[in-house]
Scaffold this active site. Structure first.
Site, PDB file in Angstrom:
ATOM      1  N   HIS A  23       0.834  -1.203   0.000  1.00 38.11           N
ATOM      2  CA  HIS A  23       0.000   0.000   0.000  1.00 38.11           C
ATOM      3  C   HIS A  23       0.874   1.261   0.000  1.00 38.11           C
ATOM      4  O   HIS A  23       0.726   2.142  -0.853  1.00 38.11           O
ATOM      5  CB  HIS A  23      -0.918  -0.032   1.235  1.00 38.11           C
ATOM      6  CG  HIS A  23      -1.848   1.136   1.356  1.00 38.11           C
ATOM      7  ND1 HIS A  23      -3.161   1.082   0.939  1.00 38.11           N
ATOM      8  CD2 HIS A  23      -1.665   2.390   1.842  1.00 38.11           C
ATOM      9  CE1 HIS A  23      -3.737   2.255   1.170  1.00 38.11           C
ATOM     10  NE2 HIS A  23      -2.853   3.069   1.723  1.00 38.11           N
ATOM     11  N   GLU A  24       1.800   1.321   0.943  1.00 41.10           N
ATOM     12  CA  GLU A  24       2.649   2.515   1.041  1.00 41.10           C
ATOM     13  C   GLU A  24       3.564   2.650  -0.176  1.00 41.10           C
ATOM     14  O   GLU A  24       3.933   3.756  -0.562  1.00 41.10           O
ATOM     15  CB  GLU A  24       3.483   2.487   2.333  1.00 41.10           C
ATOM     16  CG  GLU A  24       2.673   2.394   3.638  1.00 41.10           C
ATOM     17  CD  GLU A  24       1.672   3.528   3.849  1.00 41.10           C
ATOM     18  OE1 GLU A  24       1.818   4.580   3.215  1.00 41.10           O
ATOM     19  OE2 GLU A  24       0.723   3.324   4.635  1.00 41.10           O
ATOM     20  N   HIS A  30       1.827   4.758  -2.685  1.00 43.01           N
ATOM     21  CA  HIS A  30       2.033   6.190  -2.394  1.00 43.01           C
ATOM     22  C   HIS A  30       3.439   6.618  -2.813  1.00 43.01           C
ATOM     23  O   HIS A  30       3.639   7.673  -3.404  1.00 43.01           O
ATOM     24  CB  HIS A  30       1.880   6.444  -0.887  1.00 43.01           C
ATOM     25  CG  HIS A  30       0.470   6.428  -0.382  1.00 43.01           C
ATOM     26  ND1 HIS A  30      -0.535   7.204  -0.926  1.00 43.01           N
ATOM     27  CD2 HIS A  30      -0.123   5.744   0.642  1.00 43.01           C
ATOM     28  CE1 HIS A  30      -1.676   7.011  -0.258  1.00 43.01           C
ATOM     29  NE2 HIS A  30      -1.454   6.110   0.699  1.00 43.01           N
ATOM     30  N   GLU A  54      -4.455   8.264  -2.759  1.00 44.47           N
ATOM     31  CA  GLU A  54      -4.996   6.994  -2.274  1.00 44.47           C
ATOM     32  C   GLU A  54      -5.299   6.054  -3.449  1.00 44.47           C
ATOM     33  O   GLU A  54      -5.229   4.823  -3.284  1.00 44.47           O
ATOM     34  CB  GLU A  54      -6.261   7.280  -1.452  1.00 44.47           C
ATOM     35  CG  GLU A  54      -6.688   6.160  -0.527  1.00 44.47           C
ATOM     36  CD  GLU A  54      -5.730   5.878   0.621  1.00 44.47           C
ATOM     37  OE1 GLU A  54      -4.845   6.718   0.904  1.00 44.47           O
ATOM     38  OE2 GLU A  54      -5.858   4.794   1.226  1.00 44.47           O
TER      39      GLU A  54
END
EC number: 3.4.17.19
Lengths: 491, 491
Positions: free
Chosen positions: B260-261, B264, B290
């Site tokens: 997930h990160e 980003h 996001e």
């Protein structure tokens, strides 16, 4: 009140410098290389901002008004320390500051390749530019401060120190140190010496280091230990970032480095909380700072009693081996070996490296010597002090240090001032508290309490002479240093 | 040129924010706890300084003059983005900003104890103060921007987004999502499910994480992975600091968090170098940000083809076990389980948590609902959307999130906007490049190239609608998201 306005201004400066210090530490320890350009820009912006804030014309009025205000004696000293930082930042024309910064970066950058290439001729024109600008800066500072040119540079690192005092001090050292070095070498020549056998796993070296830091009272709630190519003690006094570099073949290198930096760190951690955000709450001088790291590394850690405490730790982390016997370790850690490289020098020969640099930088700044004469003078002094020549070997001679490449003239004396102050502190402490041997064996905390009471808590609230006089019962004096060396190396 | 003067101003701001971002990362990952007070002061000083710099009266003149200058079309957008940040920082009275900051800190601080104690009554007065000030801020912003009160808050996180659009979008979701959740649960009820057996050594989890980051194209020359209590993607785009938290019993938690990160992070690393220092070169919005993390975590990492690639890595790091069979892992990673806690929610139920919060925060800010009615409304909406009640259990109900405690109203919609944008991007990518299955199996780089070309490189040079329209061939639309869920969970 103008004093309060100034305090606020300097507190804000302290906070911004905090961010710079942490990001500087990060740059050396954590940052991936691709982040360097953006980081350099960010740090540059901060430096400019901090410099600009000191140029704020309001400050001159505040300083003038604050002098008329009714201040406590500590506030008066605080005001003087703020004023010193402010004058320091404003006494040079902006163009000169910019030119020095540029020439310094250029010379330092080139030096990184020219030194390994032993290329004095390539270095000379860049260095001449740096020297030329440093002389201009010294002249401007000298005029503003009413000091000689070299003293005006020295003043940045050792407020109150003057070259005539250094001349006397080093003159004394020169009268006995070269002879002592020869005597010690003669004495040590026949001594048996076992080198510990590696490899020493880095993870074990790190836990040993942490254990020794804890033994030395390092406050891990206000600091940490990491790795960097060039070890340093950075961060801020509330959060001291200490670094080391591990060598798998040599356990002493990181260990002694960590102990040295822990001395710096405890000084920072011991500064008075109340004054911490103002210049007066910060470390007294580079020499006093170095006196703490050298107290830890030389007075404490190379003391036979300390080595006796270290030996079982070494065995626990790396297994037993004959070289870890305390007697052998004590001989290893006090081996005297004249060499060309300052940063590798032992406690006895180190001052020779400093005196040489002092004489040269003083003469360079005062215009009594030119850059082109540096290699010859260096070689000559190395012959005089250590019996070693550097002719044709400038990379291990006058090209070895980074300091002068960016114009940091006036810093070198701090190293030996630190060694002398440390010896004076050790002598005074022993007079008051009993022998270091006893203290190390059974009440190490007393050592730190003495330093806390006599050095750390005073920050810059006293000038260096008063600090040393009050702590040691006498002003700067090399007698204790001489006695320390005589006793440890010939006793 | 005034445009250039503004650019310099904002570049300097960027550099200072760099220092804040790195020190913020350090605070969460490296700093010993005793350093916190000094760090908070330093960060506070920086925040005030950055805010003050935007208040500089010269800026208004520069903005007025720059509008008359002949600018390229990109410079025109750049000017608009600078102006947006400037208006944002200057449209609230300083007293209100200070009061919000104080009330927010107080409420957030108290919440840390009140939530575990399930103490709604203790929380209410503090929250009422925060809400009251947030309503004042919303009114001031609404007037300055010519928007409704809630929209003026939304504008901070999702420039251009309006609540009537969200009402339509979420109205659509509400029409099919609760039914879908029930259908999926029915379908999944009988499925076999093996939980991987731990413990999973943290060092191995870390190397697995680094390996997967590398597979996802993370540039380790411009970023790093560390540990923090609350995972985040911080640092700066030239040096992205990504964090995770390891759970020895659950390998999926850190792994999915890292993926997930990394989404980003790649957005940050892919921003255009040329514009990076200016507002226009920064990420478009929280929703678009996001969309990248959710593209990585949901569209990519929970795709059966990706799980097939993950399985051998898991086996290599932790040894083989039946639970690592790709089929089983795919079922595990797409298990739908309605629950009370947003941050633990799966991909299908997550939007229900967001819609609930959106409706409540919109009504709170618009004055259609009062703080005291929050627990009852929360319980009602949880019943409606997920069939779960929170009566008497506010700690797992309206007290669970940190966002509102310090007045961050208007942020929640970004999470579901991100999920929808991610699904639209995946659909468009597959239309242009072939199925995600094929891309994951044999040309993962195409996925990143598509995101680079269509999202990352545009930074804020396009507004969100244009960015999505250009990338996906259609504006914001939940159809692709619905199809994605139907296909993955019922297909």
């Amino acid at each position: 009140m103008s004093y309060n306005a100034l305090s606020q201004h300097f507190e804000q400066r302290y906070h911004l410098q905090h961010l710079g210090a942490i990001c500087g530490w990060d740059q050396a320890t954590m940052m991936p290389s691709g982040g360097n350009e953006a980081r350099a820009e960010a740090m540059g912006t901060l430096a400019v901002l901090c410099h600009q804030q000191l140029q704020d014309p309001k400050l001159a009025d505040f300083f003038a008004a604050a002098k008329q205000e009714s201040l406590t004696s500590q506030q008066t000293v605080s005001l003087a320390e703020m004023s010193r930082q402010w004058r320091d930042a404003t006494m040079l024309p902006t163009d000169l500051v910019r030119a020095m910064s540029l020439a310094g970066s250029r010379c330092e950058h080139a030096w990184r390749n020219l030194r390994p290439a032993n290329d004095w001729a390539g270095y000379l024109p860049l260095f001449e530019e740096v020297l030329n600008l440093s002389r201009q800066a010294a002249s401007a500072r000298a005029e503003a401060l009413g000091l000689s040119r070299y003293d005006s540079l020295l003043e940045q690192f050792e407020p109150g120190m003057r070259s005539d005092r250094l001349d006397t001090l080093f003159g004394d050292l020169k009268s006995w140190l070269p002879g002592l070095i020869i005597q010690v070498q003669d004495k040590q020549r026949g001594e048996p010496l076992l080198q510990p056998k590696g490899p020493f796993a880095i993870e074990q070296q790190r836990s040993l280091g942490l254990e020794v830091m804890a033994m030395l009272g390092f406050d891990f709630d206000h600091g940490r230990l990491d790795v960097s190519a060039h070890p340093f003690c950075g961060g801020v006094s509330e959060d001291v970032r200490l670094t080391t570099r591990y060598n798998e073949q040599d356990v002493a290198q990181a260990l002694m480095g960590i102990i040295h930096e822990t001395g710096h760190a405890r000084y920072e951690q011991g500064l008075p909380t109340l004054w911490r955000r103002l210049p007066v709450g910060q470390a007294r001088s580079m020499g006093v700072h170095e006196s703490q790291s050298l107290f830890f590394e030389m007075q404490l850690a190379r003391h036979p009693a300390f080595i006796t405490r270290l030996a079982p730790l070494l065995e626990r982390h790396f297994g037993a081996q004959p070289a870890f016997a305390p007697d052998n370790m004590a001989r290893l850690y006090t081996r005297v070996n004249p060499g060309l490289i300052r940063v590798d020098a032992d406690e006895v020969t180190y001052p020779a490296h400093i005196m040489l640099r002092y004489e040269i930088e003083r003469d360079l700044i005062e215009g009594k010597m030119e850059a082109r004469d540096l290699p010859e003078r260096w070689d000559q002094l190395m012959q005089d002090y250590l019996g070693l020549g550097t002719k044709g070997n400038d990379k291990d001679g006058c090209l070895q240090d980074i300091h002068w490449t960016d114009g940091s003239f006036g810093y070198f004396p701090s190293y030996t001032l630190g060694a002398i102050y440390a010896a004076q502190q050790a002598a005074a402490m022993q007079q008051q508290q009993g022998s270091l041997e006893q203290l190390i064996e059974s009440q190490l905390h007393t050592v730190f309490e003495w330093l806390q009471d006599n050095i750390w808590q005073h920050a810059s609230l006293l000038d260096t002479d008063k600090l040393i006089q009050q702590a040691c019962g006498q002003p700067l004096d090399a007698t204790a240093f001489k006695q320390h060396l005589m006793q440890r190396y010939l006793g």
